[in-house]
Design a protein around this motif. Structure first.
Motif, PDB file in Angstrom:
ATOM      1  N   LEU A   7       0.858  -1.182   0.000  1.00  0.00           N
ATOM      2  CA  LEU A   7       0.000   0.000   0.000  1.00  0.00           C
ATOM      3  C   LEU A   7       0.896   1.236   0.000  1.00  0.00           C
ATOM      4  N   GLY A   8       0.736   2.072  -1.015  1.00  0.00           N
ATOM      5  CA  GLY A   8       1.640   3.222  -1.159  1.00  0.00           C
ATOM      6  C   GLY A   8       2.855   2.826  -1.975  1.00  0.00           C
ATOM      7  N   SER A   9       2.635   2.018  -3.028  1.00  0.00           N
ATOM      8  CA  SER A   9       3.769   1.445  -3.784  1.00  0.00           C
ATOM      9  C   SER A   9       4.560   2.497  -4.555  1.00  0.00           C
ATOM     10  N   THR A  10       3.971   3.677  -4.777  1.00  0.00           N
ATOM     11  CA  THR A  10       4.655   4.704  -5.564  1.00  0.00           C
ATOM     12  C   THR A  10       5.524   5.628  -4.711  1.00  0.00           C
ATOM     13  N   VAL A  30       3.813 -10.238  -5.756  1.00  0.00           N
ATOM     14  CA  VAL A  30       3.058  -9.014  -5.516  1.00  0.00           C
ATOM     15  C   VAL A  30       1.600  -9.259  -5.899  1.00  0.00           C
ATOM     16  N   GLU A  31       0.747  -9.284  -4.902  1.00  0.00           N
ATOM     17  CA  GLU A  31      -0.685  -9.528  -5.127  1.00  0.00           C
ATOM     18  C   GLU A  31      -1.430  -8.238  -5.431  1.00  0.00           C
ATOM     19  N   VAL A  32      -1.084  -7.194  -4.652  1.00  0.00           N
ATOM     20  CA  VAL A  32      -1.803  -5.921  -4.757  1.00  0.00           C
ATOM     21  C   VAL A  32      -0.823  -4.758  -4.680  1.00  0.00           C
ATOM     22  N   LEU A  33      -1.048  -3.751  -5.501  1.00  0.00           N
ATOM     23  CA  LEU A  33      -0.323  -2.487  -5.386  1.00  0.00           C
ATOM     24  C   LEU A  33      -1.353  -1.382  -5.193  1.00  0.00           C
ATOM     25  N   ALA A  98       2.554   1.410   3.605  1.00  0.00           N
ATOM     26  CA  ALA A  98       3.521   2.473   3.283  1.00  0.00           C
ATOM     27  C   ALA A  98       2.830   3.710   2.707  1.00  0.00           C
ATOM     28  N   ILE A  99       1.555   3.869   3.078  1.00  0.00           N
ATOM     29  CA  ILE A  99       0.844   5.112   2.746  1.00  0.00           C
ATOM     30  C   ILE A  99       1.300   6.133   3.773  1.00  0.00           C
ATOM     31  N   GLN A 106      -7.272   3.393   7.869  1.00  0.00           N
ATOM     32  CA  GLN A 106      -8.428   2.504   7.633  1.00  0.00           C
ATOM     33  C   GLN A 106      -8.034   1.190   6.962  1.00  0.00           C
ATOM     34  N   SER A 107      -7.152   1.269   5.964  1.00  0.00           N
ATOM     35  CA  SER A 107      -6.787   0.048   5.242  1.00  0.00           C
ATOM     36  C   SER A 107      -5.974  -0.887   6.134  1.00  0.00           C
ATOM     37  N   ILE A 108      -5.183  -0.318   7.052  1.00  0.00           N
ATOM     38  CA  ILE A 108      -4.422  -1.172   7.967  1.00  0.00           C
ATOM     39  C   ILE A 108      -5.383  -1.859   8.946  1.00  0.00           C
TER      40      ILE A 108
END
Ligand code: NDP
Ligand code: MG
Length: 389
Positions: A7-10, A30-33, A98-99, A106-108
């Motif tokens: 999360l926050g891959s960029t 890598v499942e999700v970016l 890594a957001i 919330q996502s965590i």
């Protein structure tokens, strides 16, 4: 094979995490970016790492990403709600948070509720709602492995130790680009100057936090929740070389330190590979290059944010959440040269005075406190600008 959601891959941590993945073929999938607004980089990363799904939280970028990936079997979602759903997918083992900022909370929480292992870089999550986050993690038997270098150091020092024997932890701080400077200098510094950290290359927000020492304040609070410490068990020492990443002192007086060159790829790889260690080719520390490691006390009077953070921690309740929100707003304004370096602490303090104190906040209370604090700080910013022009 560990299946990751990044999360926050960029961002700074996200891109370095992908470098670790690329350097260890066969170990991670890598499942999700997820990214917020940097659609271009998200598209590039998706083509390289073939995730099952990507989430772009800035909804205005959805079509761009969706169209660009239409020839690939990658599911594309947008918005925060989708992110909280996708992190719960069964195909994910570990979620790297890594957001930057409150936006990562919330996502965590959603990932914890789904029982995912968490590699946590997003310290604001624990600053805002540490008690709630750790409580939910304990209820779900979820392990939170720190990515922040100081906390990774403490975590590594604690391997094999009885937590009851910890006397205190000592967080090291580089002191940032303005170490040793006083008010007369700081009153004129601009964002471009503050962004030049001597030892680390990081995202803009944490770079400013490092220059004001708010970063260390946030890390004190982060340490409390991660390691279940009493406030007085957390010390801060300035160590300009950033070689000792932090220390743990035990009840027999023994002091354990974790050392190495400053490179976030090491704590990132430790967190996502835990409990194993992975061999790598990162540059090694060489004693010949460092004839002296030095230590000094932080200057709490000049760098008031560190003192403010400690007070917020002692006050507890929603105070750290309010402080964090005010800080996010002033840092954003400072990056646009809309507020002075020293004024940032004034506005955080004023916001803490204004927002109603809540001793035992619920998640909804945290959301409301965050919103209220942002509104007050924005008001203070507006007033201060009117008085200048
Ligand atoms: P960056 O600013 O480099 O990256 C932030 C990431 O979060 C980007 O992917 C960005 O997306 C995404 N993002 C930003 N706003 C939102 C939002 N509203 N909703 C969803 N996603 C969003 O930050 P860093 O990588 O430096 O830091 C990330 C976290 O890790 C922070 O909490 C920081 O304190 C912590 N940390 C960082 C360290 C470092 O060395 N960088 C060291 C220790 C901790 P996009 O770019 O697409 O807009
Ligand atoms: Mg750190």
């Amino acid at each position: 094979m560990k299946r990751l959601a990044i999360l926050g891959s960029t961002g700074s941590i996200g891109t370095q995490a992908l470098e670790v993945v690329a350097a260890n073929p066969g170990l991670f999938e890598v499942e999700v970016l997820s990214a917020h607004s940097n659609a271009e980089l998200l598209i590039k990363q998706s083509r390289e790492f073939s995730p099952n799904a990507v989430v772009v939280t800035d909804e205005s970028k959805y079509k761009l990403v969706k169209d660009a990936l239409s020839d690939l079997p990658i599911k594309v979602f947008s918005g925060n709600k989708s992110l909280s759903e996708v992190v719960q997918w069964e195909s994910i083992d570990t979620v790297l948070g890594a957001i930057v900022g409150f936006a990562g909370l919330q996502s965590i929480l959603a990932a914890i509720d789904a029982g995912k292992r968490i590699a946590l870089a997003n310290k604001e999550t624990l600053v805002v709602a540490g008690e709630l986050v750790m409580g939910r993690a304990a209820a779900k038997n979820v392990q939170i492995i720190p990515v922040d270098s100081e906390h990774s150091a403490i975590f590594q020092c604690l391997v094999g130790e009885d937590r009851q024997t910890v006397e205190k932890v000592v967080l090291t701080a580089s002191g940032g680009p303005f170490l040793g400077r006083k008010q007369n200098f700081l009153v004129n510094v601009k964002a471009s100057h503050a962004l030049q950290h001597p030892n680390w290359t990081m995202g803009a927000k944490i770079s400013i936090d490092s220059a004001t020492l708010m970063n260390k304040g946030l890390e004190v609070i982060e340490a409390k929740w991660l390691f279940g410490l009493r406030n007085e068990q957390i010390d801060v020492v300035i160590h300009p070389q950033s070689i000792i990443h932090s220390m743990v002192q035990f009840n027999d007086g023994s002091l354990k330190a974790q050392m190495g060159l400053p490179d976030m790829k090491l704590p990132i790889q430790y967190a996502i590979a835990y409990p194993g260690r992975l061999a790598n080719n990162l540059k090694r520390f060489d004693f010949k290059e460092f004839s002296k490691l030095s230590f000094e006390q932080p200057d709490y009077k000049t760098f008031r944010n560190l003192a403010i953070a400690k007070e917020a921690l002692d006050k507890a309740g929603n105070a750290p959440c309010v402080m964090n929100a005010a800080n996010e707003v002033v840092v954003h304004a400072f990056l646009q040269n809309r507020v002075g370096f020293l004024e940032m602490s004034d506005m955080i303090e004023k916001t803490l005075e204004r927002v109603d104190f809540i001793q035992h906040p619920t998640l909804e209370d945290y959301m409301r406190s965050d919103e209220d604090a942002r509104a007050y700080t924005a008001e203070f910013l507006k007033k201060s600008q009117l008085s200048i022009y």
